[in-house]
Each structure stands twice: as C-alpha cells, then as structure tokens.
Enzyme design. Structure first.
Site, PDB file in Angstrom:
ATOM      1  CG  ASP A 102      -1.711  -1.068   1.482  1.00  0.00           C
ATOM      2  OD1 ASP A 102      -2.176  -1.659   0.485  1.00  0.00           O
ATOM      3  OD2 ASP A 102      -1.943  -1.269   2.720  1.00  0.00           O
TER       4      ASP A 102
HETATM    5  N1  URA Z   1      -1.036  -5.754   3.746  1.00  0.00           N
HETATM    6  C1  URA Z   1      -1.554  -4.515   3.963  1.00  0.00           C
HETATM    7  O1  URA Z   1      -2.529  -4.432   4.607  1.00  0.00           O
HETATM    8  N2  URA Z   1      -1.001  -3.712   3.123  1.00  0.00           N
HETATM    9  C2  URA Z   1       0.023  -4.016   2.578  1.00  0.00           C
HETATM   10  O2  URA Z   1       0.882  -3.067   1.872  1.00  0.00           O
HETATM   11  C3  URA Z   1       0.653  -5.400   2.628  1.00  0.00           C
HETATM   12  C4  URA Z   1       0.001  -6.234   3.021  1.00  0.00           C
END
Ligand code: URA
Length: 239
Positions: A102
């Site tokens: 993310d």
């Molecule tokens: N889980 C998440 O919530 N975000 C990420 O970037 C990776 C795994």
C-alpha cells in the site's frame, strides 16, 4: 541489429534512438572500441556513453519502499518507478513489482521482469512467506494469534477464508505477522477484523531473506542470486 535490440529492450531508447547513439560511437567495449549495430559482446563488457549497461533479463531488484509511494505505473502521485532510472520503465519485458505494498506501507519490495518468477513469488500455492512488522493503535487483546491461525477468518466483502497466518506479539501494541498470500490491504483488514487499527506497517522479510538494513527508504539494488535462493528455497547453481 543485435546491439540495437538489446539496448532498446533495456530501455535506452527506441530502436531509432539507440541506432543513432551507436552510430555516434557512444557505445563501446571496455577497451574503448566502438561497437556497431550487429555486434553483441557479453553484456557486462558493453559501455553506453561510458557507463556499464543495466543487467539484462532476468533482473530482480530489491527496494526499501518509502511511505507515500504507490506500486503503480499510472498513478499521478509518487510511484516506485520514480525511484529508478527512467529507462527501467521502458524495459521489455516490463519490470513489475512482485505484489504490491500500500501507499503507506514501507519495507521490502521486489521487482522483476521475469514473469514466471513473479508468479512463483506471489502465488499462495508456493507458500513464500511474507513477514510484516505492525504497530497498532490499541493494545493486543490476546485472541488475535488464534484468530489469524484459524484458517476460518473471512474478511469483510470476501467469501474465501484467509489461509492460516502466524502472529507473534512483539510489544503491547506491536506484532510480527507472517502471511503466505497477499490480498488487498490484507494485514490492515485482518487487524480491523480483530477490532484494532494498524498505524504503521513494514514488510521486513520475504522467504528467509530479511530486508537489508543498509538500504535506506527509497534505495534499491540488484538482488544477488544467493539472496534470491533464500526467497525461493532453490539452491544457487554452482558457478
Ligand atoms: N497488507 C496490507 O494491509 N498492506 C500491505 O501493503 C501489505 C500487506
């Protein structure tokens, strides 16, 4: 055309552009001998405007992804491609991130132009563990590890239960969690399902390879074959 094709595939320009550069004498071997369109010495002996060439296919990079960057090619904000030389987004085959982190997640990110490897690393069938360090808004309650390990947790809006995941408390509001799959916002949604909220999320390892602490956020380097072996579990072939 061999050299033209190689350079164009590495993103040094269109075929026409690189042909022009070759004909201007800016592509040489290590001794300064000018190379022609159809020459193709070993890639590591070619200099483009005096600089060694980028590694050819198959390329695997490791990056320490900083906060605020998306793992996308077409985002109007900052993307992980902005952290690489521009030509890396022009490579053929394309250089993709191995799964996504993310925008606000930091830590270890792999990128490759090898489609088979990419599939192997992200497919839950191959059980490549991804390890995250999590900072939470509220103290852990004690039931989370069992919930995540159950193999029955269904995230909101989904039907398929999550694969069992391992969670270890590393502080009152801190945990390390290991997943073998990578659903959308998975770690954040898992903690939301457990009644908590993720404040900070960092990927600290993939397979048996930990994030290189010498890589500062935003930095990257080519992954060594022995490091890749720690991720895939495949021994490195003898040189
Ligand atoms: N889980 C998440 O919530 N975000 C990420 O970037 C990776 C795994």
């Amino acid at each position: 055309m061999k050299l033209v094709k190689l350079l164009a595939n590495l993103g040094y320009g269109s075929r026409k552009d690189v042909q022009r550069t070759i004909r201007s004498g800016s592509v040489t071997d290590l001794d300064g001998n000018v190379l022609g369109d159809s020459d193709l010495p070993p890639v590591e002996t070619i200099l483009f405007k005096g600089e060694p060439l980028d590694p050819p296919f198959p390329l695997v990079l490791v990056m320490h992804k900083p906060e605020g960057y998306t793992c996308s090619t077409d985002d109007s904000g900052d993307t992980i491609y902005d952290l690489l030389p521009n030509r890396f987004s022009l490579r053929n085959p394309v250089l993709s991130s191995v799964g996504r982190l993310d925008k606000e997640t930091t830590g270890m990110l792999l990128m490759t132009d090898d489609g088979k490897l990419l599939h192997r690393l992200i497919s839950p069938k191959h059980h490549v563990p991804k390890v995250y360090q999590v900072t939470l808004d509220r103290p852990l309650e004690g039931h989370e590890a069992e919930l995540f390990a159950s193999g029955t947790l269904v995230l909101r809006g989904e039907e398929q239960p999550l694969l069992p995941a391992v969670m270890e408390a590393t502080g009152e509001k801190e945990a390390r969690i290991t997943l073998e799959e990578g659903r959308y916002h998975q770690v954040r949604r898992m903690f939301a399902a457990a009644g908590n909220h993720v404040l900070e999320l960092k990927r600290v390892a993939i397979g048996s390879l930990a994030l290189d602490e010498e890589l500062e956020p935003g930095e990257w380097r080519v992954l060594e074959p022995a490091e890749l072996a720690l991720i895939t579990g495949n021994p490195v072939p003898a040189a």
